[in-house]
Every structure is written in structure tokens, then in C-alpha cells.
Motif scaffolding. Structure first.
Motif, mmCIF file in Angstrom:
data_model
loop_
_atom_site.group_PDB
_atom_site.id
_atom_site.type_symbol
_atom_site.label_atom_id
_atom_site.label_comp_id
_atom_site.label_asym_id
_atom_site.label_seq_id
_atom_site.Cartn_x
_atom_site.Cartn_y
_atom_site.Cartn_z
ATOM 1 N N LYS A 1 0.854 -1.182 0.000
ATOM 2 C CA LYS A 1 0.000 0.000 0.000
ATOM 3 C C LYS A 1 0.892 1.234 0.000
ATOM 4 C CE LYS A 1 -3.597 -2.594 0.424
ATOM 5 N NZ LYS A 1 -4.143 -3.127 -0.756
ATOM 6 N N PHE A 2 0.705 2.057 -1.010
ATOM 7 C CA PHE A 2 1.462 3.293 -1.116
ATOM 8 C C PHE A 2 0.513 4.466 -0.914
ATOM 9 C CE2 PHE A 2 3.819 0.243 -3.723
ATOM 10 C CZ PHE A 2 5.085 0.380 -3.189
ATOM 11 N N ASP A 3 1.073 5.587 -0.604
ATOM 12 C CA ASP A 3 0.282 6.788 -0.386
ATOM 13 C C ASP A 3 0.089 7.511 -1.728
ATOM 14 O OD1 ASP A 3 -1.124 8.732 0.953
ATOM 15 O OD2 ASP A 3 0.661 9.868 1.511
ATOM 16 N N GLU B 1 -5.616 10.472 -4.384
ATOM 17 C CA GLU B 1 -6.947 9.880 -4.479
ATOM 18 C C GLU B 1 -7.361 9.614 -5.921
ATOM 19 O OE1 GLU B 1 -10.189 8.045 -3.148
ATOM 20 O OE2 GLU B 1 -8.564 8.794 -1.888
ATOM 21 N N LEU C 1 -5.933 6.281 -6.948
ATOM 22 C CA LEU C 1 -6.600 5.158 -6.280
ATOM 23 C C LEU C 1 -7.974 4.875 -6.877
ATOM 24 C CD1 LEU C 1 -5.588 5.939 -2.613
ATOM 25 C CD2 LEU C 1 -4.621 4.205 -4.123
#
Length: 94
Positions: free
Chosen positions: A83-85, A88, A91
Motif C-alpha cells: 500500500k502506497f500513499d 486519491e 486510487l
């Protein structure tokens, strides 16, 4: 490339603001990923016509093939993706 445009490439590269060379490469890698047994000399010819040389065509095939292999092994082993930041917009494209 702006985040919104990256998201568009991820969700539907055909509608993204890409040049014809990039679209030809993505069409090839999509076919190579989904139906590799259907790759023909015409597919390689399309890459040449788009301006890719032999070394670049090899790199495209190796890169796509490696990524496909890694994904399949991860699926086999049940490996969860990191999981990467991501923004939005990125994603939501998935």
C-alpha cells in the motif's frame, strides 16, 4: 504528466492524452498480457512503424513480460500488494 492524466492512463489509456507511439506500445503490451499466443509479426511491425527500434521493442517485451510474471507469481503465493500513499485520483482509477 498530471495526476489526473496518470489516472486516465490507468483506467482507460485509449482516452488519455497520449501520442500515437505510446498508444501503439500500450496496445501491444495489453495484447501481450491478455492474449500472448495471438501476437503476430504484424504486432511487431506496428511497433516498428510507430518508431521503435529493435532494442526498444525488446525492452517493451521484456518489461511487460517481467511484470506479468511477477503478478502471476504474487497471485499464486497470495502476496498482497504494498500500500502506497497515492493521490486519491490514482486510487479511484483502480
Amino acid at each position: 504528466m498530471a495526476v489526473e492524466e496518470v489516472a486516465k492512463v490507468i483506467s482507460n489509456w485509449r482516452e488519455a492524452a497520449l501520442d500515437e507511439q505510446d498508444k501503439t506500445m500500450l496496445a501491444f503490451t495489453e495484447k501481450f498480457t491478455l492474449t500472448p499466443s495471438q501476437i503476430t509479426d504484424a504486432d511487431i511491425g506496428a511497433l516498428r512503424e510507430a518508431g521503435f527500434n529493435e532494442e526498444q521493442i525488446l525492452s517493451i517485451g521484456l518489461g511487460a513480460g517481467y511484470r506479468n510474471w511477477v503478478d502471476r507469481i504474487a497471485d499464486l503465493l497470495g502476496v498482497e500488494e504494498e500500500k502506497f500513499d497515492f493521490p486519491e485520483e490514482i486510487l479511484r482509477a483502480f
